[in-house]
Design an enzyme around this catalytic site. Structure first.
Site, PDB file in Angstrom:
ATOM      1  N   ASN A  86       0.826  -1.209   0.000  1.00 47.38           N
ATOM      2  CA  ASN A  86       0.000   0.000   0.000  1.00 47.38           C
ATOM      3  C   ASN A  86       0.860   1.258   0.000  1.00 47.38           C
ATOM      4  O   ASN A  86       1.858   1.322   0.719  1.00 47.38           O
ATOM      5  CB  ASN A  86      -0.894   0.011   1.245  1.00 47.38           C
ATOM      6  CG  ASN A  86      -1.802  -1.211   1.325  1.00 47.38           C
ATOM      7  OD1 ASN A  86      -2.288  -1.693   0.299  1.00 47.38           O
ATOM      8  ND2 ASN A  86      -2.024  -1.723   2.515  1.00 47.38           N
ATOM      9  N   GLN A  93      -2.418   2.690   3.290  1.00 47.23           N
ATOM     10  CA  GLN A  93      -1.151   2.632   4.028  1.00 47.23           C
ATOM     11  C   GLN A  93      -1.322   3.284   5.399  1.00 47.23           C
ATOM     12  O   GLN A  93      -1.777   4.427   5.488  1.00 47.23           O
ATOM     13  CB  GLN A  93      -0.032   3.331   3.250  1.00 47.23           C
ATOM     14  CG  GLN A  93       1.340   3.171   3.906  1.00 47.23           C
ATOM     15  CD  GLN A  93       2.472   3.780   3.090  1.00 47.23           C
ATOM     16  OE1 GLN A  93       2.241   4.539   2.152  1.00 47.23           O
ATOM     17  NE2 GLN A  93       3.693   3.453   3.461  1.00 47.23           N
ATOM     18  N   HIS A  99       6.707  -1.238   2.929  1.00 44.12           N
ATOM     19  CA  HIS A  99       6.689  -2.649   3.317  1.00 44.12           C
ATOM     20  C   HIS A  99       5.841  -3.432   2.338  1.00 44.12           C
ATOM     21  O   HIS A  99       4.908  -2.898   1.733  1.00 44.12           O
ATOM     22  CB  HIS A  99       6.171  -2.831   4.748  1.00 44.12           C
ATOM     23  CG  HIS A  99       4.858  -2.151   5.002  1.00 44.12           C
ATOM     24  ND1 HIS A  99       4.757  -0.797   5.276  1.00 44.12           N
ATOM     25  CD2 HIS A  99       3.595  -2.628   5.014  1.00 44.12           C
ATOM     26  CE1 HIS A  99       3.481  -0.478   5.455  1.00 44.12           C
ATOM     27  NE2 HIS A  99       2.755  -1.573   5.287  1.00 44.12           N
ATOM     28  N   HIS A 101       3.416  -6.746   2.216  1.00 48.20           N
ATOM     29  CA  HIS A 101       2.713  -7.792   2.958  1.00 48.20           C
ATOM     30  C   HIS A 101       2.865  -9.110   2.191  1.00 48.20           C
ATOM     31  O   HIS A 101       2.620  -9.163   0.984  1.00 48.20           O
ATOM     32  CB  HIS A 101       1.209  -7.494   3.033  1.00 48.20           C
ATOM     33  CG  HIS A 101       0.849  -6.265   3.815  1.00 48.20           C
ATOM     34  ND1 HIS A 101       0.354  -6.330   5.093  1.00 48.20           N
ATOM     35  CD2 HIS A 101       0.898  -4.950   3.490  1.00 48.20           C
ATOM     36  CE1 HIS A 101       0.100  -5.091   5.530  1.00 48.20           C
ATOM     37  NE2 HIS A 101       0.427  -4.239   4.574  1.00 48.20           N
TER      38      HIS A 101
HETATM   39  P1  5GP Z   1      -0.259  -0.928   5.929  1.00 50.64           P
HETATM   40  O1  5GP Z   1      -1.724  -0.730   6.252  1.00 50.64           O
HETATM   41  O2  5GP Z   1       0.554   0.309   6.219  1.00 50.64           O
HETATM   42  O3  5GP Z   1      -0.004  -1.487   4.562  1.00 50.64           O
HETATM   43  O4  5GP Z   1       0.203  -2.081   6.912  1.00 50.64           O
HETATM   44  C1  5GP Z   1       0.701  -1.876   8.170  1.00 50.64           C
HETATM   45  C2  5GP Z   1       0.713  -3.240   8.853  1.00 50.64           C
HETATM   46  O5  5GP Z   1       1.614  -3.176   9.929  1.00 50.64           O
HETATM   47  C3  5GP Z   1      -0.634  -3.685   9.425  1.00 50.64           C
HETATM   48  O6  5GP Z   1      -0.974  -4.936   8.873  1.00 50.64           O
HETATM   49  C4  5GP Z   1      -0.389  -3.760  10.923  1.00 50.64           C
HETATM   50  O7  5GP Z   1      -1.038  -4.852  11.513  1.00 50.64           O
HETATM   51  C5  5GP Z   1       1.112  -3.902  11.019  1.00 50.64           C
HETATM   52  N1  5GP Z   1       1.724  -3.282  12.182  1.00 50.64           N
HETATM   53  C6  5GP Z   1       1.520  -2.025  12.663  1.00 50.64           C
HETATM   54  N2  5GP Z   1       2.323  -1.777  13.709  1.00 50.64           N
HETATM   55  C7  5GP Z   1       3.062  -2.910  13.888  1.00 50.64           C
HETATM   56  C8  5GP Z   1       4.083  -3.265  14.820  1.00 50.64           C
HETATM   57  O8  5GP Z   1       4.474  -2.503  15.699  1.00 50.64           O
HETATM   58  N3  5GP Z   1       4.632  -4.509  14.688  1.00 50.64           N
HETATM   59  C9  5GP Z   1       4.224  -5.390  13.702  1.00 50.64           C
HETATM   60  N4  5GP Z   1       4.839  -6.591  13.667  1.00 50.64           N
HETATM   61  N5  5GP Z   1       3.271  -5.084  12.822  1.00 50.64           N
HETATM   62  C10 5GP Z   1       2.695  -3.866  12.905  1.00 50.64           C
END
Ligand code: 5GP
Ligand code: ZN
Length: 134
Positions: A86, A93, A99, A101
Site C-alpha cells: 500500500n 497505508q 513494506h 505484505h
Molecule cells: P499498511 O496498512 O501500512 O499497509 O500495513 C501496516 C501493517 O503493519 C498492518 O498490517 C499492521 O497490523 C502492522 N503493524 C503495525 N504496527 C506494527 C508493529 O508494531 N509490529 C508489527 N509486527 N506489525 C505492525
C-alpha cells in the site's frame, strides 16, 4: 527517521517476531495478521513508500518476496498467497515506511482480499491509456 516504528523494528531496536534478516531487510510477522503467517518485508533503509524507494531496493524486495512465498508454501502448506503493498493513506497505508505484505492464504481462511471491478466503456479505457502513455 528517528520516530518511525518500522525503522526501529527493521534495525532491531524494537523486538519483533523475525522470520528472516540480512544486511538490507528484515521480515517480521504482522502483529495483526489477516491469515496465519502474515508477514511484512521491511527494508532497513527508510523510504516512506514505493515512490521514494530506490529501484535497487525495489528489485531486491521483490526477489525476497518470492523467497518468502516459497518458504510459506513449504512450511505452512498454504493454498495460495497474496502480495500486497500500500502507498498513501488513500490506498490503505497506515505505516509510512515501505513494506510488502506477504499473506499466505488457506481455503477456509474466510478472508476476501480484492477489489470491486469497474465497468468502463472502451472510450474510457482508451482515454486513460492515452493519458498514461502520453
Ligand atoms: P499498511 O496498512 O501500512 O499497509 O500495513 C501496516 C501493517 O503493519 C498492518 O498490517 C499492521 O497490523 C502492522 N503493524 C503495525 N504496527 C506494527 C508493529 O508494531 N509490529 C508489527 N509486527 N506489525 C505492525
Ligand atoms: Zn522508517
Amino acid at each position: 527517521m528517528s520516530d518511525c516504528i518500522f525503522c526501529k523494528i527493521a534495525k532491531g531496536e524494537i523486538p519483533s517476531k523475525t522470520l528472516y534478516e540480512d544486511e538490507n531487510f528484515r521480515v517480521i510477522l504482522d502483529l495483526g495478521p489477516v491469515a496465519r503467517g502474515h508477514a511484512l518485508i521491511l527494508p532497513k533503509e527508510h523510504a516512506a513508500n514505493l515512490f521514494e524507494l530506490p529501484e535497487e531496493t525495489a528489485a531486491a524486495a521483490f526477489v525476497l518476496a518470492k523467497k518468502m512465498a516459497g518458504i510459506m508454501r513449504e512450511k505452512l502448506k498454504c493454498d495460495g498467497l497474496n502480495l500486497l503493498q500500500n502507498n498513501g493513506e488513500t490506498a490503505g497505508q497506515t505505516v509510512n515506511h515501505f513494506h510488502i505484505h506477504v499473506i499466505p492464504r488457506y481455503q477456509e481462511d474466510g478472508q476476501h482480499i480484492g477489489f470491486v471491478p469497474g465497468e468502463p466503456s472502451q472510450e474510457e479505457l482508451e482515454e486513460v491509456r492515452k493519458e498514461i502513455t502520453a
